[in-house]
Design a protein around this motif. Structure first.
Motif, PDB file in Angstrom:
ATOM      1  N   VAL A 249       7.532  54.134  64.143  1.00 39.71           N
ATOM      2  CA  VAL A 249       8.833  54.804  64.352  1.00 39.71           C
ATOM      3  C   VAL A 249       9.861  54.271  63.355  1.00 39.71           C
ATOM      4  O   VAL A 249      10.605  55.041  62.720  1.00 39.71           O
ATOM      5  CB  VAL A 249       9.326  54.596  65.806  1.00 39.71           C
ATOM      6  CG1 VAL A 249      10.704  55.204  66.002  1.00 39.71           C
ATOM      7  CG2 VAL A 249       8.319  55.175  66.796  1.00 39.71           C
ATOM      8  N   ILE A 250       9.902  52.968  63.200  1.00 40.41           N
ATOM      9  CA  ILE A 250      10.909  52.359  62.303  1.00 40.41           C
ATOM     10  C   ILE A 250      10.747  52.895  60.878  1.00 40.41           C
ATOM     11  O   ILE A 250      11.720  53.303  60.232  1.00 40.41           O
ATOM     12  CB  ILE A 250      10.792  50.811  62.342  1.00 40.41           C
ATOM     13  CG1 ILE A 250      11.235  50.304  63.715  1.00 40.41           C
ATOM     14  CG2 ILE A 250      11.630  50.164  61.234  1.00 40.41           C
ATOM     15  CD1 ILE A 250      10.928  48.834  63.984  1.00 40.41           C
ATOM     16  N   GLU A 253      11.450  56.743  60.565  1.00 41.06           N
ATOM     17  CA  GLU A 253      12.868  57.103  60.650  1.00 41.06           C
ATOM     18  C   GLU A 253      13.700  56.329  59.625  1.00 41.06           C
ATOM     19  O   GLU A 253      14.937  56.302  59.700  1.00 41.06           O
ATOM     20  CB  GLU A 253      13.369  56.866  62.083  1.00 41.06           C
ATOM     21  CG  GLU A 253      12.610  57.726  63.089  1.00 41.06           C
ATOM     22  CD  GLU A 253      13.172  57.665  64.503  1.00 41.06           C
ATOM     23  OE1 GLU A 253      14.258  57.101  64.707  1.00 41.06           O
ATOM     24  OE2 GLU A 253      12.500  58.210  65.401  1.00 41.06           O
ATOM     25  N   LEU A 255      14.276  53.165  59.109  1.00 46.72           N
ATOM     26  CA  LEU A 255      15.188  52.169  59.681  1.00 46.72           C
ATOM     27  C   LEU A 255      14.890  50.755  59.174  1.00 46.72           C
ATOM     28  O   LEU A 255      15.512  49.795  59.600  1.00 46.72           O
ATOM     29  CB  LEU A 255      15.071  52.181  61.219  1.00 46.72           C
ATOM     30  CG  LEU A 255      15.451  53.489  61.916  1.00 46.72           C
ATOM     31  CD1 LEU A 255      15.160  53.410  63.410  1.00 46.72           C
ATOM     32  CD2 LEU A 255      16.921  53.804  61.684  1.00 46.72           C
ATOM     33  N   ARG A 295       9.903  54.966  71.182  1.00 48.85           N
ATOM     34  CA  ARG A 295      10.926  55.348  70.193  1.00 48.85           C
ATOM     35  C   ARG A 295      12.256  54.648  70.488  1.00 48.85           C
ATOM     36  O   ARG A 295      12.920  54.129  69.584  1.00 48.85           O
ATOM     37  CB  ARG A 295      11.126  56.869  70.182  1.00 48.85           C
ATOM     38  CG  ARG A 295       9.939  57.606  69.585  1.00 48.85           C
ATOM     39  CD  ARG A 295      10.241  59.062  69.262  1.00 48.85           C
ATOM     40  NE  ARG A 295       9.007  59.695  68.828  1.00 48.85           N
ATOM     41  CZ  ARG A 295       8.196  60.392  69.635  1.00 48.85           C
ATOM     42  NH1 ARG A 295       8.515  60.587  70.904  1.00 48.85           N
ATOM     43  NH2 ARG A 295       7.079  60.910  69.171  1.00 48.85           N
ATOM     44  N   ARG A 299      14.092  51.941  67.919  1.00 45.68           N
ATOM     45  CA  ARG A 299      15.437  52.189  67.358  1.00 45.68           C
ATOM     46  C   ARG A 299      16.397  51.061  67.735  1.00 45.68           C
ATOM     47  O   ARG A 299      17.170  50.589  66.904  1.00 45.68           O
ATOM     48  CB  ARG A 299      15.977  53.532  67.867  1.00 45.68           C
ATOM     49  CG  ARG A 299      15.238  54.720  67.265  1.00 45.68           C
ATOM     50  CD  ARG A 299      15.634  56.025  67.921  1.00 45.68           C
ATOM     51  NE  ARG A 299      14.695  57.081  67.556  1.00 45.68           N
ATOM     52  CZ  ARG A 299      14.341  58.082  68.365  1.00 45.68           C
ATOM     53  NH1 ARG A 299      14.852  58.183  69.585  1.00 45.68           N
ATOM     54  NH2 ARG A 299      13.485  58.998  67.952  1.00 45.68           N
ATOM     55  N   LYS A 303      17.991  48.873  64.733  1.00 41.44           N
ATOM     56  CA  LYS A 303      19.412  49.109  64.446  1.00 41.44           C
ATOM     57  C   LYS A 303      20.303  47.920  64.806  1.00 41.44           C
ATOM     58  O   LYS A 303      21.479  47.914  64.457  1.00 41.44           O
ATOM     59  CB  LYS A 303      19.883  50.355  65.206  1.00 41.44           C
ATOM     60  CG  LYS A 303      19.334  51.649  64.626  1.00 41.44           C
ATOM     61  CD  LYS A 303      19.831  52.836  65.404  1.00 41.44           C
ATOM     62  CE  LYS A 303      19.228  54.125  64.849  1.00 41.44           C
ATOM     63  NZ  LYS A 303      19.591  55.295  65.661  1.00 41.44           N
ATOM     64  N   THR A 335      12.367  44.379  59.379  1.00 45.03           N
ATOM     65  CA  THR A 335      13.766  44.626  59.758  1.00 45.03           C
ATOM     66  C   THR A 335      14.694  43.505  59.276  1.00 45.03           C
ATOM     67  O   THR A 335      15.865  43.454  59.661  1.00 45.03           O
ATOM     68  CB  THR A 335      13.879  44.762  61.298  1.00 45.03           C
ATOM     69  OG1 THR A 335      13.252  43.617  61.902  1.00 45.03           O
ATOM     70  CG2 THR A 335      13.229  46.033  61.802  1.00 45.03           C
TER      71      THR A 335
END
Ligand code: SF4
Length: 734
Positions: A249-250, A253, A255, A295, A299, A303, A335
């Motif tokens: 997902v990261i 998207e 991120l 998800r 996120r 984030k 991240t």
């Protein structure tokens, strides 16, 4: 005021007549609480309390720490060396010279007959660091067996392996202060309130101030999960799938922290290619977490300005333990959450000095994270110890779990166990018992003489415990803290350090290798070996460690020369760009394909068996089973069972039931709770002849750590409850 309390039954606090408080560091878990023990005028230890000025615990102790002074006089302590020809005979008391001579002669005889590696030495995470270092020097430098390991293989090996694979070295990058800066916390298989109560208190206090989201990943509704904002009841053994899906997902998207990845990591393309396969819809079917929740969590984590992950045995004790740790590190690295306040991957370690053995014992290599595989490290240590470099092996030997297989096959004939009790702690204990029976020579060194494993000893060496000895321990956040000999070892027992130095005299024939005679002198020697390395302790000494209530490494000689005081807390590693321990300074992102090799429930064994710890007990209960104020909370083996499952089976709350796995069976009391689902029971592992009769213990391919938490059982009701109660009582006689 409580109703009527003033008139009747006023609360009385017993005056224990304490005349002196003495400093120590708690000897149970890896939190590393500073404490003081109160002595009365007869020099009896009568109380324990936390130290207010200590950054770790700020005056607090948990249930184990607060009762710890009772250990000194608890039942079962060994106070005389014991000896016998065969393990089925009775022990006879002997003196130290005879016991040590017999130990040295027994080990040498086996080595002469079958070769140097035919003996194994297994130690612990409970001794002091100077003792670990001295044992390592004796084992690697003089005795020369390569089959030397610690029981930390049962708890922290996957964390060590995962850190090494990702960052190039062991060593947790974060610290407790990260809770005060983080914007998102994920706890993987970690039940802080019961396993590390004071770390939980630090986390909770930080969370109440800043209200960051807490996401708990655990198949059971643990106490921590009860406090979580989001609880993911992952299917046992599938954490890697969930991690891959979160990364999917990261990356999907966009991120991720591209700049951090570029400057600090290698391997991104291969990682991306693998996680591309784990879309949340597919992953949900394997890991049991619905795709929307995957998800949302991905996120939230990506984030956050700073996001932190902690984990304990729920990750480590698995056939995918090392991969699970690498997966956590992967998430942190993509991240940019390493080496910054509130952004870290922090393994919450187990035993009080699991870190000390990782740093200094030479079990898996050589002191201070040096490796046997590196010729420069071998050369440096051989010169420093004044031994022939060719005496050192060129790669590490067997892990504890493989040592037992080698006893079965006859490769290993002699065993020296130090402060560990495999007959209670290893999986599938029926198999371990058979292996112990095959040994030609066995020495058990322990502060308790009534352990299950001591049944197989030819020589028993009684050791001092905890604050009967002098030295340092390192906690989860790399803080080195002091333990002082505040009371003499009971009877004729001796500090482990003394036993190792006396044993060294019996192997150090030409006196070539120097063994300092005080722990403080050993610490000074270790400082020399630490200079300029990741784990640099050259700025520390016993005095400044005690004054500061522990100092986090690295703290260097140069910092002392520059009058730079040790940090109160908040020291991190890998804070600079490309400062990881690989040659180019970059961490590795590692692709983690998932193959499900867990034992899973089926028709014959339809229930998941999950094992773990209780707040009042410590490991095999060798210590806490003897302390009445700990033992009274859970004196007998029990399972947590969902009332719906119990109803289906016809069991009442409080009934004894029989758990049966493919290995063996165990009698336990059924305790109803909704903390477990209908297809799972939770069994505390503390009791002898119980949980580990059932566990399978498949090994992680990297760390050789056993899977204790994923196996299948069936549950049978018992008609004769009186006979079951009798059996339950016999099973907990140790
Ligand atoms: Fe001891 Fe751990 Fe409890 Fe602190 S949290 S008092 S270190 S057992």
């Amino acid at each position: 005021m409580l109703f009527g309390r003033g008139q009747k039954n006023p609360i009385k606090i017993t005056d224990k007549q304490i005349v002196e408080w003495k400093y120590a560091t708690c000897g149970y878990c890896s939190t590393g609480c500073s404490m003081e023990v109160g002595f009365n005028k007869s020099n009896e230890a009568v109380s324990s309390r936390g130290v207010g000025g200590a950054d770790v615990n700020r005056g607090k102790l948990c249930l184990k720490g607060i009762m710890q002074h009772e250990l000194f006089t608890s039942a079962g302590r060994g106070n005389k060396p014991l000896i016998r020809q065969h393990w089925h005979q009775d022990f006879v008391e002997t003196n130290w010279d005879t016991a040590l001579d017999a130990t040295a002669a027994g080990l040498k005889k086996i080595q002469q007959k079958y070769g140097r590696d035919s003996i194994a030495i297994i130690s612990t995470g409970q001794m002091l660091t100077e003792e670990f270092y001295t044992l390592g020097k004796l084992t690697r430098g003089l005795i020369g067996t390569n089959n030397y390991d610690g029981n930390t293989t049962l708890c922290m090996a996957s964390a060590v392996s995962g850190y090494k694979r990702s960052f190039g070295s062991d060593g947790p990058p974060g610290c407790y202060e990260d809770f005060e800066h983080t914007d998102c916390l994920i706890a993987w298989g970690s039940n802080l309130p019961e396993q590390h109560p004071i770390i939980y208190w630090r986390m909770k206090e930080a969370q109440e101030k800043r209200n960051f989201p807490l996401i708990v990943i655990d198949p059971r509704v643990t106490m921590l999960a009860q406090n979580a904002d989001i609880h993911l009841t992952v299917t046992p053994g599938t954490d890697v799938v969930l991690q891959n899906a979160l990364m999917h997902v990261i990356l999907n998207e966009d991120l991720q922290d591209k700049e951090y990845i570029e400057k600090n990591t290698n391997g991104f393309a291969a990682l991306k290619a693998e996680v591309d396969k784990y879309d949340p819809t597919t992953a949900a079917k394997i890991c049991g977490i619905d795709e929307d929740t995957i998800r949302v969590v991905a996120r939230l984590f990506a984030k956050a300005n700073a996001a932190m992950q902690i984990w304990t045995m729920g990750i480590n004790q698995s056939t995918h333990g090392s991969d699970g740790v690498v997966g956590i590190n992967n998430l942190a690295l993509i991240t940019g959450n390493i080496g910054k306040p509130g952004g870290t991957s922090l393994s919450i370690t187990g035993q009080c000095n699991a870190m000390g053995t990782r740093e200094w014992s030479s079990c898996s290599g050589l002191p201070n994270y040096r490796t046997l595989e590196n010729p420069e490290d071998r050369e440096e240590i051989a010169q420093f110890w004044n031994i022939d470099v060719d005496f050192l092996p060129t790669k590490r030997g067997l892990f504890q779990t493989d040592i037992y297989r080698a006893i079965e096959t006859g490769e290993i004939k002699g065993l020296w166990l130090i402060a560990t009790n495999p007959l209670s702690s290893l999986p599938n204990t029926g198999r371990v018992r058979k292996a112990m029976e095959k040994l030609e020579f066995c020495v058990v060194q322990d502060c308790y003489e009534d352990t299950e494993s001591a049944q197989y000893a030819h020589v028993f060496l009684p050791a001092g415990t905890w604050a009967e000895k002098s030295g340092v321990m390192t906690n989860t956040e790399r803080r080195v803290n002091l333990v002082k000999p505040i009371i003499k070892p009971i009877g004729d027992s001796k500090p482990d350090f003394w036993i190792f130095t006396e044993m060294a005299k019996r192997f150090n024939v030409d006196n070539k290798v120097d063994f300092p005679v005080t722990s403080e002198a050993v610490f000074e020697e270790m400082k020399l070996l630490s200079k300029g390395r990741l784990c640099d302790i050259s700025g520390m000494d016993y005095e400044n460690i005690e004054k500061n209530r522990g100092i986090q490494w690295p703290y260097t000689e140069k910092q002392v020369q520059n009058n730079e005081p040790p940090p109160a807390g908040g020291k991190r590693i890998y804070t600079e760009e490309a400062s990881f321990s690989y040659a180019d300074g970059k961490a590795k992102l590692i692709a983690l394909p998932f193959i499900d090799n867990n034992e899973v429930p089926d028709e014959k064994f339809p229930i998941w068996l999950n094992t773990g710890r209780l707040v009042e007990h410590w490991h095999g209960r060798t210590k806490t089973g003897k302390v009445a104020n700990n033992n009274k909370f859970s004196p007998i083996p029990f399972i947590e069972i969902n009332p719906d499952l119990a109803l289906q089976l016809g069991a009442e709350n409080g009934d004894y039931v029989r758990l049966v796995s493919r290995r063996s069976d165990a009698i336990v009391m059924a305790k109803f709770t909704n903390r477990v689902s209908k297809d799972m029971v939770f069994l505390p592992f503390h009791f002898h002849d119980c949980a580990n009769r059932l566990t399978l213990g498949l090994l992680d391919p990297h760390s050789r750590q056993p899977a204790y938490k994923q196996q299948a059982v069936r549950i049978e009701t018992i008609k004769d409850q009186r006979a079951a109660a009798q059996l339950s009582m016999e099973m907990r006689k140790f």
